[in-house]
Enzyme design. Structure first.
Site: not given
Ligand code: NAD
Ligand code: NAD
Lengths: 363, 363
Positions: A122, A144, A186, A230, A240, A244, A248, A251, A255, A268
């Site tokens: 938990r 999140k 972003e 942020k 949210e 917040r 978006n 987005h 999306h 994305h």
């Molecule tokens: N929690 C939130 O508030 C929030 C906000 C925005 C996005 N997200 C989520 O984040 C995800 C996308 O994140 P992302 O864009 O980081 O994608 P990701 O985590 O898939 O990373 C992108 C790619 O880069 C590689 N990588 C990461 N760091 C590296 C580094 N330093 N050197 C070489 N390669 C590296 C990863 O292995 C992957 O192949 C989505 O699932 C999205 O839903 C969450």
């Protein structure tokens, strides 16, 4: 140069520490947090091969006992099955309430690790070490967490705040350039919705499309100002309820574009770039924003090497339809975030479908 | 006679409504809570065959759109796989942030449904309709939700408070007598740890081992006083920082007994009964409690048809060992809740292994 940003929440506060070379001081940075000895480090093979051993060494030097769980790389693996693997390692190593899960990776690893930490016994401690630009300025901050359902992204999750976000900008050197640019979308977003000064700094730089061509002071400023933006928004609206929503920006259409292209063709951040261009045009059409400022936004997006046009062949009617099934729809009305001037936006559900249609046709 | 108990929490308050025939007013009772139209009812075949249609009819009459998810009956199905089935129904029916999950069943259904509601879209509304005595007086109140890991009970979960707990004592008429008695163990627990008046009422009744033989005023009083006890403790310590530990009276030895007998031979309530007997003896050994009061406790346990002796063949050294791997262990010390007088307990980690050994040998 090292900076610290405080995220102040009603229940809990934590630091975002931005420090070049900080990865080697991860253990040290966690030592002041009153955590138990056991750490479960979650990563993927791509990131782990570059940074895993350094992270582990630093944790061990600080006296932590470290076990790790390496999950396959990719959004496709952001699933309950991957979560189960984290739980399996947690149970094998008897993680306790005082133990900590550390996410070393991009947003995918961060979201899953955070959800595992939220739900193991938990809720146990959680530290984010984001390694993509997107995760540094966005995903790692705000609490999140979650995984995807086969039928939709991020449908399963929880709010769970980290105890620390440690950002080492140097790890961006190995990030593929396309991923860097996706994160830049972003950053531009924060300029438009919140921080006109950040927007101006981005305008002043000759390059925005590759880390190697950018001044290190600019990288610093991008990280500090984006994280601050942020953190400001999240502190004011942890769960949210209102403000917040402005995060978006870009987005809504973004999306729809992602979902219609099956989440593979367009990243994305790229979809958000397209969405910001569309939102800008809509704001101009509705007389809310000036043509001149929307063009300045679009110029930044182009300078960052991001798309400003709809993917070739995208079905516009299907896109309008897809807006209806978005999480941001309330009582059948699509919610848009629209700029009124650089640094200021408004949330509205009063955008006629015809305006959306006309703008998309023009892109 | 209908009673309402308020659970006051810092973030949120909710009612426990105890009302004979209340099942047929479920929809009505939820109408005031500002919930969206969609309801996902979760139950199992055993409970659903008795009460499912009445619950659905009542919800529909109040204007809710109801879908249901019927999971297999039993603790063995309190798993991530069952959770996935709830999510599947949620996605198919496009449950929204304003939608509600309703748990109709015992603690197993309640814990899983609560966890699904905690994690669907990062948290949606949740209503508990407990149908076992144990769930009414314990599991449905307090916001602990979760599922089991193959290696351990309740390892995966979240805190998520219901918007309403609706208790209809009439549904207990179909509850197997052994399950009724198991719930009575927790009722006796509240008498010992919190409510001497409840203890006295239990002592005054000729029967405690079958609902049919008990006065309806006593059933009322048992429900109201037990729920009030749990609500009091939980309100003072929502996230288990301190006081809530007293609810684990009888559970230290109880859990060890459950785990060593593979969770099949002995029901949870039965194990708690054995654990209370053991804890009473330990308290007497340590000079904290009188022999006379511990005997009064044990007489109640016997009157309720619950075991007061260790299961035949239980390995005492293995039991002592099992205490070490319990969630309640902190820094290697086993934590016990021990009575000092009826209605008052103390938490201590100063119980010598030899005392435990001697007490278990004597049982
Ligand atoms: N929690 C939130 O508030 C929030 C906000 C925005 C996005 N997200 C989520 O984040 C995800 C996308 O994140 P992302 O864009 O980081 O994608 P990701 O985590 O898939 O990373 C992108 C790619 O880069 C590689 N990588 C990461 N760091 C590296 C580094 N330093 N050197 C070489 N390669 C590296 C990863 O292995 C992957 O192949 C989505 O699932 C999205 O839903 C969450
Ligand atoms: N969340 C908490 O704070 C908390 C507290 C205590 C226990 N629990 C959990 O609760 C679970 C045990 O709950 P339980 O004892 O209610 O077991 P249960 O849910 O398995 O129910 C016991 C049996 O009674 C049947 N049943 C339920 N209501 C009935 C009715 N009215 N008529 C006929 N049959 C009926 C069920 O189908 C089941 O076969 C455990 O998983 C335990 O971990 C949770």
């Amino acid at each position: 140069m090292a900076s610290t940003i405080k995220v102040n929440l009603p229940q809990q506060s934590y630091d975002i520490a931005i420090a070049p070379g900080g990865l080697d001081r991860l253990g040290e940075s966690m030592a002041g947090l009153k955590l138990g000895k056991k750490v479960l480090l979650v990563s993927n093979p791509t990131v782990f091969q570059h940074y895993g051993q350094r992270a582990i060494a630093s944790l061990q030097t600080a006296g932590f006992e470290v076990v790790s769980c390496i999950l396959p790389d990719g959004e496709n693996y952001k699933t309950l099955e991957s979560l189960q693997k984290i739980y399996d390692v947690a149970v094998e190593n008897r993680l306790e309430r005082s133990s900590t899960m550390v996410a070393l990776g991009g947003g995918v690893i961060g979201d899953m690790t955070g959800f595992a930490a939220a739900t193991w016994l938990r809720g146990i401690n959680f530290v984010q070490v984001p390694t993509t630009l997107l995760a540094m300025v966005d995903a790692a901050i705000g609490g999140k967490t979650g995984v995807n359902h086969p039928q939709g992204k991020n449908l399963i999750g929880a709010f769970h705040q980290p105890g620390l976000v440690l950002i080492d900008p140097e790890v961006l050197q190995t990030l593929p350039v396309r991923e860097f640019r996706a994160g830049m979308a972003e950053v531009i977003k924060y300029g438009v919705i919140w921080d006109a000064q950040l927007f101006a700094e981005l305008e002043a730089s000759q390059h925005l499309d590759a880390m190697g061509d950018m001044k290190s002071e600019l990288i610093d400023s991008i990280l500090v100002r984006s994280c601050q933006a942020k953190a400001d928004v999240v502190s004011k609206d942890e769960k949210e309820a209102g403000l917040r929503a402005i995060l978006n920006y870009g987005h809504t259409i973004g999306h729809a574009v992602e979902s219609l292209t099956g989440y593979t063709q367009v990243l994305h951040g790229e979809a958000v770039a397209i969405g910001m261009v569309a939102a800008g045009h809509i704001a101009v059409e509705l007389g809310m924003w000036t043509q001149q400022e929307t063009e300045r936004q679009n110029a930044l997006i182009e300078k960052a090497g991001l798309p400003t046009k709809l993917p070739v062949g995208l079905d516009i009617e299907a896109t309008i339809e897809a807006l209806q099934i978005d999480k941001k729809v309330k009582a059948g009305k699509v919610r848009f975030v629209l700029p009124t001037q650089i640094g200021v936006v408004k949330v509205t559900d009063q955008v006629p479908s015809d305006t959306i249609r006309q703008v998309l046709r023009g892109m």
